[in-house]
Design a protein around this motif. Structure first.
Motif, PDB file in Angstrom:
ATOM      1  N   VAL A  98       8.900  -5.480 -12.535  1.00 27.23           N
ATOM      2  CA  VAL A  98       6.843  -4.882 -11.718  1.00 27.23           C
ATOM      3  C   VAL A  98       6.782  -6.201 -13.003  1.00 27.23           C
ATOM      4  CG1 VAL A  98       4.342  -3.898 -11.918  1.00 27.23           C
ATOM      5  CG2 VAL A  98       6.691  -3.006 -10.399  1.00 27.23           C
ATOM      6  N   LEU A  99       7.021  -5.786 -14.154  1.00 27.81           N
ATOM      7  CA  LEU A  99       6.029  -6.666 -15.245  1.00 27.81           C
ATOM      8  C   LEU A  99       6.423  -8.453 -15.466  1.00 27.81           C
ATOM      9  CD1 LEU A  99       6.390  -4.103 -18.507  1.00 27.81           C
ATOM     10  CD2 LEU A  99       4.363  -5.293 -16.969  1.00 27.81           C
ATOM     11  N   GLU A 100       7.445  -8.570 -14.794  1.00 29.96           N
ATOM     12  CA  GLU A 100       7.848  -9.798 -14.422  1.00 29.96           C
ATOM     13  C   GLU A 100       7.469 -10.301 -13.407  1.00 29.96           C
ATOM     14  OE1 GLU A 100      12.639 -10.249 -16.286  1.00 29.96           O
ATOM     15  OE2 GLU A 100      12.419  -9.484 -15.047  1.00 29.96           O
ATOM     16  N   VAL A 101       7.454  -9.694 -12.672  1.00 34.94           N
ATOM     17  CA  VAL A 101       6.085 -10.437 -11.098  1.00 34.94           C
ATOM     18  C   VAL A 101       4.845 -10.529 -11.683  1.00 34.94           C
ATOM     19  CG1 VAL A 101       5.423  -9.771  -8.628  1.00 34.94           C
ATOM     20  CG2 VAL A 101       7.969  -8.731  -9.523  1.00 34.94           C
ATOM     21  N   LEU A 102       4.178  -9.738 -12.170  1.00 39.18           N
ATOM     22  CA  LEU A 102       3.126  -9.692 -12.560  1.00 39.18           C
ATOM     23  C   LEU A 102       2.897 -10.933 -13.875  1.00 39.18           C
ATOM     24  CD1 LEU A 102       2.069  -5.992 -13.454  1.00 39.18           C
ATOM     25  CD2 LEU A 102       0.740  -7.484 -11.276  1.00 39.18           C
TER      26      LEU A 102
ATOM     27  N   ALA B 253      -1.848 -10.976  -8.006  1.00 37.69           N
ATOM     28  CA  ALA B 253      -1.214 -10.465  -7.169  1.00 37.69           C
ATOM     29  C   ALA B 253      -1.522  -9.440  -6.639  1.00 37.69           C
ATOM     30  CB  ALA B 253       0.511 -10.118  -7.160  1.00 37.69           C
ATOM     31  N   THR B 254      -1.846  -8.960  -4.956  1.00 39.14           N
ATOM     32  CA  THR B 254      -2.160  -7.758  -5.122  1.00 39.14           C
ATOM     33  C   THR B 254      -0.682  -6.412  -5.022  1.00 39.14           C
ATOM     34  OG1 THR B 254      -1.255  -7.435  -2.871  1.00 39.14           O
ATOM     35  CG2 THR B 254      -3.350  -8.666  -2.716  1.00 39.14           C
ATOM     36  N   ALA B 255      -1.361  -5.224  -5.169  1.00 40.41           N
ATOM     37  CA  ALA B 255      -0.741  -4.314  -5.357  1.00 40.41           C
ATOM     38  C   ALA B 255       0.808  -4.252  -4.506  1.00 40.41           C
ATOM     39  CB  ALA B 255      -1.269  -2.873  -5.513  1.00 40.41           C
ATOM     40  N   ASP B 256       0.203  -4.500  -2.520  1.00 34.40           N
ATOM     41  CA  ASP B 256       1.176  -4.749  -1.863  1.00 34.40           C
ATOM     42  C   ASP B 256       1.679  -6.336  -2.146  1.00 34.40           C
ATOM     43  OD1 ASP B 256       0.096  -2.490  -0.965  1.00 34.40           O
ATOM     44  OD2 ASP B 256      -0.825  -4.159   0.878  1.00 34.40           O
ATOM     45  N   THR B 257       1.360  -7.349  -3.118  1.00 32.11           N
ATOM     46  CA  THR B 257       2.748  -8.164  -3.487  1.00 32.11           C
ATOM     47  C   THR B 257       4.586  -7.850  -4.096  1.00 32.11           C
ATOM     48  OG1 THR B 257       0.803 -10.203  -2.530  1.00 32.11           O
ATOM     49  CG2 THR B 257       2.741 -10.746  -3.721  1.00 32.11           C
TER      50      THR B 257
ATOM     51  N   GLN C 210      12.272  -7.368  -3.639  1.00 34.52           N
ATOM     52  CA  GLN C 210      13.195  -7.437  -3.236  1.00 34.52           C
ATOM     53  C   GLN C 210      14.265  -8.520  -4.441  1.00 34.52           C
ATOM     54  OE1 GLN C 210      10.808 -11.564  -2.455  1.00 34.52           O
ATOM     55  NE2 GLN C 210      10.512 -11.010  -0.876  1.00 34.52           N
ATOM     56  N   ARG C 211      13.663  -7.645  -5.251  1.00 34.20           N
ATOM     57  CA  ARG C 211      14.278  -8.173  -6.871  1.00 34.20           C
ATOM     58  C   ARG C 211      15.129  -6.631  -7.246  1.00 34.20           C
ATOM     59  NH1 ARG C 211      11.706 -10.385 -12.148  1.00 34.20           N
ATOM     60  NH2 ARG C 211      10.551 -11.895 -11.178  1.00 34.20           N
TER      61      ARG C 211
END
Length: 96
Positions: free
Chosen positions: A26-30, A36-40, A47-48
């Protein structure tokens, strides 16, 4: 702003949190998608990692249409339990 895996792990540790694969993902995505939205975030994290839990669902809504929920834990710390019972509290550690 991209963050390395080591930086993400250190941020979690600095916050006193356990380092888990979902938290790191989650932190890497952010870091790569700061608006990004919560859904994204959930989609990219899945996906990861594959499967990721994003919410709690009540076992029984008692007929209510729920629009909000919160989880609250209340209790006594080991010192307060000792004071009330007059006996030593069992040792415990907290993990998040």
């Amino acid at each position: 702003m991209e963050s390395s895996a080591a930086e993400v792990v250190q941020r979690l540790r600095d916050a006193g949190l356990r380092v888990t694969a979902p938290r790191v993902a989650v932190l890497e995505v952010l870091a790569g998608h700061p608006h990004a939205t919560a859904d994204t975030v959930a989609t990219l994290t899945r996906q990861r990692l594959g499967r990721v839990s994003t919410h709690l669902t009540p076992s029984d809504d008692a007929g209510y249409l729920l629009d909000e929920a919160e989880v609250v834990f209340r209790g006594l710390c080991p010192d307060c339990r000792t004071d009330r019972a007059g006996a030593p509290a069992p040792s415990s550690t907290r993990s998040t």
